[in-house]
Design a protein around this motif. Structure first.
Motif, PDB file in Angstrom:
ATOM      1  N   GLY A  10       0.811  -1.199   0.000  1.00  0.00           N
ATOM      2  CA  GLY A  10       0.000   0.000   0.000  1.00  0.00           C
ATOM      3  C   GLY A  10       0.845   1.249   0.000  1.00  0.00           C
ATOM      4  O   GLY A  10       2.052   1.206  -0.238  1.00  0.00           O
ATOM      5  N   LEU A  11       0.193   2.361   0.265  1.00  0.00           N
ATOM      6  CA  LEU A  11       0.824   3.673   0.303  1.00  0.00           C
ATOM      7  C   LEU A  11       0.949   4.122   1.750  1.00  0.00           C
ATOM      8  O   LEU A  11      -0.046   4.169   2.478  1.00  0.00           O
ATOM      9  CB  LEU A  11      -0.006   4.679  -0.491  1.00  0.00           C
ATOM     10  N   GLY A  16       6.550   5.212   8.427  1.00  0.00           N
ATOM     11  CA  GLY A  16       5.462   4.311   8.738  1.00  0.00           C
ATOM     12  C   GLY A  16       5.847   2.850   8.602  1.00  0.00           C
ATOM     13  O   GLY A  16       6.992   2.506   8.314  1.00  0.00           O
ATOM     14  N   SER A  17       4.862   1.995   8.796  1.00  0.00           N
ATOM     15  CA  SER A  17       5.077   0.556   8.787  1.00  0.00           C
ATOM     16  C   SER A  17       4.057  -0.152   7.918  1.00  0.00           C
ATOM     17  O   SER A  17       2.926   0.304   7.757  1.00  0.00           O
ATOM     18  CB  SER A  17       4.984  -0.014  10.208  1.00  0.00           C
ATOM     19  N   LEU A  18       4.471  -1.280   7.374  1.00  0.00           N
ATOM     20  CA  LEU A  18       3.587  -2.182   6.657  1.00  0.00           C
ATOM     21  C   LEU A  18       4.001  -3.611   6.972  1.00  0.00           C
ATOM     22  O   LEU A  18       5.175  -3.878   7.232  1.00  0.00           O
ATOM     23  CB  LEU A  18       3.665  -1.983   5.143  1.00  0.00           C
ATOM     24  N   LEU A  86       9.858   3.000   7.306  1.00  0.00           N
ATOM     25  CA  LEU A  86       9.953   2.965   5.855  1.00  0.00           C
ATOM     26  C   LEU A  86      10.477   4.278   5.290  1.00  0.00           C
ATOM     27  O   LEU A  86      10.178   5.359   5.801  1.00  0.00           O
ATOM     28  CB  LEU A  86       8.598   2.635   5.247  1.00  0.00           C
ATOM     29  N   LYS A  87      11.256   4.140   4.231  1.00  0.00           N
ATOM     30  CA  LYS A  87      11.873   5.268   3.555  1.00  0.00           C
ATOM     31  C   LYS A  87      11.405   5.316   2.109  1.00  0.00           C
ATOM     32  O   LYS A  87      11.033   4.292   1.545  1.00  0.00           O
ATOM     33  CB  LYS A  87      13.400   5.126   3.583  1.00  0.00           C
ATOM     34  N   PRO A  88      11.429   6.487   1.478  1.00  0.00           N
ATOM     35  CA  PRO A  88      11.031   6.560   0.071  1.00  0.00           C
ATOM     36  C   PRO A  88      11.795   5.590  -0.822  1.00  0.00           C
ATOM     37  O   PRO A  88      11.220   5.071  -1.784  1.00  0.00           O
ATOM     38  CB  PRO A  88      11.333   8.014  -0.298  1.00  0.00           C
ATOM     39  N   GLU A  89      13.050   5.321  -0.511  1.00  0.00           N
ATOM     40  CA  GLU A  89      13.831   4.397  -1.314  1.00  0.00           C
ATOM     41  C   GLU A  89      13.394   2.940  -1.164  1.00  0.00           C
ATOM     42  O   GLU A  89      13.878   2.073  -1.892  1.00  0.00           O
ATOM     43  CB  GLU A  89      15.331   4.531  -1.014  1.00  0.00           C
ATOM     44  N   ASP A  90      12.484   2.661  -0.233  1.00  0.00           N
ATOM     45  CA  ASP A  90      11.897   1.333  -0.121  1.00  0.00           C
ATOM     46  C   ASP A  90      10.766   1.119  -1.117  1.00  0.00           C
ATOM     47  O   ASP A  90      10.261  -0.002  -1.238  1.00  0.00           O
ATOM     48  CB  ASP A  90      11.357   1.098   1.291  1.00  0.00           C
ATOM     49  N   THR A  91      10.355   2.165  -1.806  1.00  0.00           N
ATOM     50  CA  THR A  91       9.275   2.061  -2.780  1.00  0.00           C
ATOM     51  C   THR A  91       9.646   1.083  -3.887  1.00  0.00           C
ATOM     52  O   THR A  91      10.684   1.217  -4.528  1.00  0.00           O
ATOM     53  CB  THR A  91       8.963   3.432  -3.381  1.00  0.00           C
ATOM     54  N   ALA A  92       8.796   0.094  -4.103  1.00  0.00           N
ATOM     55  CA  ALA A  92       9.051  -0.940  -5.101  1.00  0.00           C
ATOM     56  C   ALA A  92       7.884  -1.912  -5.115  1.00  0.00           C
ATOM     57  O   ALA A  92       7.024  -1.888  -4.232  1.00  0.00           O
ATOM     58  CB  ALA A  92      10.342  -1.702  -4.775  1.00  0.00           C
ATOM     59  N   VAL A  93       7.880  -2.773  -6.115  1.00  0.00           N
ATOM     60  CA  VAL A  93       7.029  -3.952  -6.074  1.00  0.00           C
ATOM     61  C   VAL A  93       7.783  -5.023  -5.300  1.00  0.00           C
ATOM     62  O   VAL A  93       8.943  -5.318  -5.608  1.00  0.00           O
ATOM     63  CB  VAL A  93       6.673  -4.464  -7.474  1.00  0.00           C
ATOM     64  N   TYR A  94       7.141  -5.586  -4.299  1.00  0.00           N
ATOM     65  CA  TYR A  94       7.756  -6.607  -3.462  1.00  0.00           C
ATOM     66  C   TYR A  94       7.246  -7.981  -3.858  1.00  0.00           C
ATOM     67  O   TYR A  94       6.037  -8.194  -3.972  1.00  0.00           O
ATOM     68  CB  TYR A  94       7.471  -6.337  -1.985  1.00  0.00           C
ATOM     69  N   VAL A 123       6.193   4.540  -0.598  1.00  0.00           N
ATOM     70  CA  VAL A 123       6.491   5.326   0.597  1.00  0.00           C
ATOM     71  C   VAL A 123       6.653   6.779   0.179  1.00  0.00           C
ATOM     72  O   VAL A 123       7.558   7.112  -0.595  1.00  0.00           O
ATOM     73  CB  VAL A 123       7.757   4.835   1.304  1.00  0.00           C
ATOM     74  N   SER A 124       5.792   7.631   0.675  1.00  0.00           N
ATOM     75  CA  SER A 124       5.821   9.041   0.317  1.00  0.00           C
ATOM     76  C   SER A 124       6.748   9.815   1.243  1.00  0.00           C
ATOM     77  O   SER A 124       6.946   9.452   2.405  1.00  0.00           O
ATOM     78  CB  SER A 124       4.419   9.639   0.358  1.00  0.00           C
TER      79      SER A 124
END
Length: 125
Positions: A10-11, A16-18, A86-94, A123-124
Motif C-alpha cells: 500500500g501507500l 510508517g510501517s507495513l 519505511l523510507k522513500p527508497e523502499d518504494t518498489a514492487v515486493y 512510501v511518500s
C-alpha cells in the motif's frame, strides 16, 4: 504448480510501517527457504530478506537491517515481512519467493524456483 500470493502492500508515509504476507498454495513448502525481493521502476530486482525452512536463520539486505523482519508460519504455509521506519527508497514492487536453497535466494536469483505476483509498496516523502 506452487502459487505464492502476496498481500499487504500500500501507500504509507515515510517512517510508517507495513506488514506484507505471502501465502503458498499447491503444496506445503515447509522444507523450503522463503524470501522477499523488490523491484523499483527501471531497476533490477534485488534481494531483501530470506528465512530458512525452520525459521531459525535469516539474512537481510544491508539497507533494511534493523528495520525489516522476516518471519514464517509453516502451519499456514506463509511468510511475512514486517517493514518499519519505511523510507522513500523502499518504494518498489515486493515479490515473495521460495526455493529449497537458502543460498539460491540470497545469491542466485535467476535460479529461484517460485515467485509471487508482487505487491506494490509506495512510501511518500
Amino acid at each position: 504448480q506452487v502459487q505464492l500470493v502476496e498481500s499487504g502492500g500500500g501507500l504509507v508515509q515515510a517512517g510508517g510501517s507495513l506488514r506484507l504476507s505471502c501465502a503458498a498454495s499447491g503444496r506445503t513448502l515447509r522444507s523450503y527457504a522463503m524470501g522477499w525481493f523488490r523491484q523499483a521502476p527501471g531497476k533490477e530486482r534485488e534481494f531483501v530478506a530470506v528465512i530458512n525452512w525452520s525459521g531459525a536463520d535469516t539474512h537481510y539486505l544491508e539497507s533494511v537491517k534493523g528495520r525489516f523482519t522476516i518471519s514464517r508460519d509453516n502451519a499456514k504455509n506463509s511468510v511475512y515481512l514486517q517493514m518499519m521506519s519505511l523510507k522513500p527508497e523502499d518504494t518498489a514492487v515486493y515479490y515473495c519467493a521460495a526455493d529449497p536453497s537458502f543460498f539460491t535466494i540470497v545469491a542466485d536469483t535467476t535460479r529461484v524456483d517460485y515467485w509471487g505476483q508482487g505487491t506494490q509498496v509506495t512510501v511518500s516523502s
